[in-house]
Design a protein around this motif. Structure first.
Motif, PDB file in Angstrom:
ATOM      1  N   GLY A 119     -15.177 -13.634 -13.945  1.00  0.00           N
ATOM      2  CA  GLY A 119     -15.961 -12.949 -14.963  1.00  0.00           C
ATOM      3  C   GLY A 119     -16.308 -11.529 -14.568  1.00  0.00           C
ATOM      4  N   ILE A 120     -15.722 -11.020 -13.494  1.00  0.00           N
ATOM      5  CA  ILE A 120     -16.099  -9.695 -13.003  1.00  0.00           C
ATOM      6  C   ILE A 120     -15.042  -8.666 -13.375  1.00  0.00           C
ATOM      7  N   THR A 121     -15.519  -7.533 -13.821  1.00  0.00           N
ATOM      8  CA  THR A 121     -14.618  -6.427 -14.134  1.00  0.00           C
ATOM      9  C   THR A 121     -14.907  -5.290 -13.176  1.00  0.00           C
ATOM     10  N   THR A 122     -13.884  -4.734 -12.571  1.00  0.00           N
ATOM     11  CA  THR A 122     -14.086  -3.526 -11.758  1.00  0.00           C
ATOM     12  C   THR A 122     -13.252  -2.406 -12.356  1.00  0.00           C
ATOM     13  N   ILE A 123     -13.788  -1.212 -12.270  1.00  0.00           N
ATOM     14  CA  ILE A 123     -13.142  -0.039 -12.858  1.00  0.00           C
ATOM     15  C   ILE A 123     -13.090   1.038 -11.789  1.00  0.00           C
ATOM     16  N   ASP A 124     -11.951   1.677 -11.617  1.00  0.00           N
ATOM     17  CA  ASP A 124     -11.898   2.719 -10.586  1.00  0.00           C
ATOM     18  C   ASP A 124     -12.564   4.002 -11.096  1.00  0.00           C
ATOM     19  N   GLN A 125     -12.687   4.969 -10.204  1.00  0.00           N
ATOM     20  CA  GLN A 125     -13.519   6.136 -10.494  1.00  0.00           C
ATOM     21  C   GLN A 125     -13.122   6.888 -11.762  1.00  0.00           C
ATOM     22  N   ASN A 126     -11.804   7.044 -11.983  1.00  0.00           N
ATOM     23  CA  ASN A 126     -11.423   7.828 -13.166  1.00  0.00           C
ATOM     24  C   ASN A 126     -11.052   6.943 -14.356  1.00  0.00           C
ATOM     25  N   ASN A 127     -11.535   5.681 -14.323  1.00  0.00           N
ATOM     26  CA  ASN A 127     -11.349   4.765 -15.461  1.00  0.00           C
ATOM     27  C   ASN A 127      -9.897   4.421 -15.735  1.00  0.00           C
ATOM     28  N   LYS A 128      -8.987   4.707 -14.805  1.00  0.00           N
ATOM     29  CA  LYS A 128      -7.573   4.456 -15.083  1.00  0.00           C
ATOM     30  C   LYS A 128      -7.140   3.061 -14.668  1.00  0.00           C
ATOM     31  N   LYS A 129      -7.886   2.443 -13.769  1.00  0.00           N
ATOM     32  CA  LYS A 129      -7.510   1.083 -13.342  1.00  0.00           C
ATOM     33  C   LYS A 129      -8.696   0.138 -13.533  1.00  0.00           C
ATOM     34  N   VAL A 130      -8.428  -0.913 -14.287  1.00  0.00           N
ATOM     35  CA  VAL A 130      -9.450  -1.911 -14.571  1.00  0.00           C
ATOM     36  C   VAL A 130      -8.919  -3.243 -14.075  1.00  0.00           C
ATOM     37  N   VAL A 131      -9.774  -4.004 -13.414  1.00  0.00           N
ATOM     38  CA  VAL A 131      -9.379  -5.343 -12.968  1.00  0.00           C
ATOM     39  C   VAL A 131     -10.343  -6.340 -13.582  1.00  0.00           C
ATOM     40  N   GLU A 132      -9.807  -7.284 -14.344  1.00  0.00           N
ATOM     41  CA  GLU A 132     -10.687  -8.286 -14.941  1.00  0.00           C
ATOM     42  C   GLU A 132     -10.238  -9.677 -14.507  1.00  0.00           C
ATOM     43  N   VAL A 133     -11.220 -10.454 -14.091  1.00  0.00           N
ATOM     44  CA  VAL A 133     -10.940 -11.804 -13.592  1.00  0.00           C
ATOM     45  C   VAL A 133     -11.543 -12.812 -14.563  1.00  0.00           C
ATOM     46  N   PHE A 134     -10.753 -13.794 -14.961  1.00  0.00           N
ATOM     47  CA  PHE A 134     -11.194 -14.780 -15.946  1.00  0.00           C
ATOM     48  C   PHE A 134     -11.304 -16.162 -15.309  1.00  0.00           C
ATOM     49  N   ASP A 135     -12.274 -16.921 -15.772  1.00  0.00           N
ATOM     50  CA  ASP A 135     -12.466 -18.287 -15.255  1.00  0.00           C
ATOM     51  C   ASP A 135     -11.221 -19.136 -15.432  1.00  0.00           C
ATOM     52  N   THR A 136     -10.594 -18.991 -16.586  1.00  0.00           N
ATOM     53  CA  THR A 136      -9.423 -19.819 -16.890  1.00  0.00           C
ATOM     54  C   THR A 136      -8.329 -18.953 -17.521  1.00  0.00           C
ATOM     55  N   GLU A 137      -7.119 -19.473 -17.487  1.00  0.00           N
ATOM     56  CA  GLU A 137      -5.997 -18.776 -18.141  1.00  0.00           C
ATOM     57  C   GLU A 137      -6.234 -18.726 -19.649  1.00  0.00           C
ATOM     58  N   GLU A 138      -6.939 -19.740 -20.164  1.00  0.00           N
ATOM     59  CA  GLU A 138      -7.268 -19.771 -21.596  1.00  0.00           C
ATOM     60  C   GLU A 138      -8.150 -18.561 -21.953  1.00  0.00           C
ATOM     61  N   SER A 173      -8.640 -12.871 -24.195  1.00  0.00           N
ATOM     62  CA  SER A 173      -8.932 -11.448 -23.955  1.00  0.00           C
ATOM     63  C   SER A 173      -7.682 -10.581 -24.105  1.00  0.00           C
ATOM     64  N   LEU A 174      -6.551 -11.094 -23.654  1.00  0.00           N
ATOM     65  CA  LEU A 174      -5.296 -10.342 -23.764  1.00  0.00           C
ATOM     66  C   LEU A 174      -4.931 -10.115 -25.237  1.00  0.00           C
ATOM     67  N   ALA A 175      -5.178 -11.121 -26.063  1.00  0.00           N
ATOM     68  CA  ALA A 175      -4.892 -10.972 -27.499  1.00  0.00           C
ATOM     69  C   ALA A 175      -5.804  -9.906 -28.113  1.00  0.00           C
ATOM     70  N   LYS A 176      -7.074  -9.936 -27.728  1.00  0.00           N
ATOM     71  CA  LYS A 176      -8.033  -8.966 -28.266  1.00  0.00           C
ATOM     72  C   LYS A 176      -7.628  -7.543 -27.847  1.00  0.00           C
ATOM     73  N   TYR A 177      -7.267  -7.392 -26.595  1.00  0.00           N
ATOM     74  CA  TYR A 177      -6.859  -6.090 -26.043  1.00  0.00           C
ATOM     75  C   TYR A 177      -5.612  -5.569 -26.770  1.00  0.00           C
ATOM     76  N   THR A 178      -4.631  -6.438 -26.943  1.00  0.00           N
ATOM     77  CA  THR A 178      -3.378  -6.043 -27.590  1.00  0.00           C
ATOM     78  C   THR A 178      -3.620  -5.698 -29.060  1.00  0.00           C
ATOM     79  N   ALA A 179      -4.435  -6.498 -29.729  1.00  0.00           N
ATOM     80  CA  ALA A 179      -4.724  -6.245 -31.148  1.00  0.00           C
ATOM     81  C   ALA A 179      -5.447  -4.914 -31.313  1.00  0.00           C
TER      82      ALA A 179
END
Ligand SMILES: O=C1O[C@H](COP(=O)(O)O)[C@@H](O)[C@H](O)[C@H]1O
Length: 261
Positions: free
Chosen positions: A5-24, A29-35
């Motif tokens: 459930g943690i999101t980390t963002i690098d200093q210039n906002n170019k790299k985001v790492v998001e961790v999800f409890d489950t693949e579901e 989230s991937l569908a929401k992002y793509t849409a």
């Protein structure tokens, strides 16, 4: 960054790492992002150029073919490409086209002419050259943007997976193709993962992207994720570590893939 459930963002906002409890949860989230990106690019430029990989990524796109996205996305704006393809007939079980068609493309109304598969009647080299010619035509007609920084095509979104060895597209650890810096699309005839003959986008094309979603699930990929994002001492540079787009890179990780962070 070990818990979910943690999101980390690098200093210039170019790299985001998001961790999800489950693949579901990741798939939702991937569908929401793509849409969201589909809507943004359709409005901004009247087209949405989307590049997909094969492998486990396609299953993680399944929420796009369900409500609400299946009805809310303007599929007529989608232009679909493959970051890599196995040089086999389109109806072969190893075909990345077949995987995407069966799991995704056959379920949404993307115009047939907007789906760019390789010519499977050609050799690996011929198919790569032919695909590059096709991309050049689409840049010329304005369907695909050209990066003013790199001079390579700039796709709106690349949705890519990573193999357990850290490969992305068909760019494998230690392979000379990692250094290709002229071609847009190249070929490999000695892929360490079968089938051996493949086409692949080169790193300059991958790294000219506006957005890249790097989707990684499973404990079997945790060590490479640790090397790429954590405090591992590993001195080997894996292909996934060479992914560095002009725009935004977002890692979508499930808890297992992130377990060593
Ligand atoms: O061979 C390939 O493998 C990678 C990774 O697949 P995965 O099943 O481990 O996610 C994939 O991204 C690539 O497109 C495919 O050709």
């Amino acid at each position: 960054m070990a818990s979910s459930g943690i999101t980390t963002i690098d200093q210039n906002n170019k790299k985001v790492v998001e961790v999800f409890d489950t693949e579901e949860d990741l798939a939702v989230s991937l569908a929401k992002y793509t849409a969201h990106l589909s809507d943004k690019f359709a409005k901004e430029r009247g087209a949405f150029t989307v590049v997909v990989s094969g492998g486990s990524l396609i299953k993680s796109l399944r929420k796009l073919v369900e409500a609400p996205y299946v009805d809310s996305i303007d599929w007529s704006k989608w232009q679909v490409f493959w970051v890599d393809e196995r040089v086999v007939p389109k109806d072969h079980p190893d075909s990345n086209y077949k995987l995407a068609f069966d799991g995704f493309l056959s379920k949404v109304p993307i115009p047939h002419g907007n789906v760019y598969a390789i010519n499977d009647a050609l050799s690996a080299e011929g198919a790569a050259d032919d695909y590059e010619t096709c991309l050049k035509h689409l840049v010329h007609t304005g369907v695909i943007n050209l990066s003013s920084l790199s001079g390579f095509p700039k796709f709106d979104l690349m949705l890519v997976g990573m193999g357990p060895d850290g490969h992305v597209a068909s760019l494998f650890p230690g392979h000379p193709l990692l250094k290709e810096n002229q071609k847009w699309v190249t070929h490999i005839t000695d892929s360490p993962k079968p089938p051996p003959e493949r086409t692949t986008f080169t790193f300059p094309v991958i790294n000219s992207s506006a957005y890249i979603a790097l989707v990684v699930c499973g404990a079997g990929k945790a060590s490479i994720v640790q090397t790429a994002l954590g405090k591992s001492q590993n001195s080997e540079v894996f292909p996934v570590q060479m992914v560095s787009p002009e725009g935004e890179l977002k890692w979508f990780l499930d808890k297992d893939a992130a377990s060593k962070l």
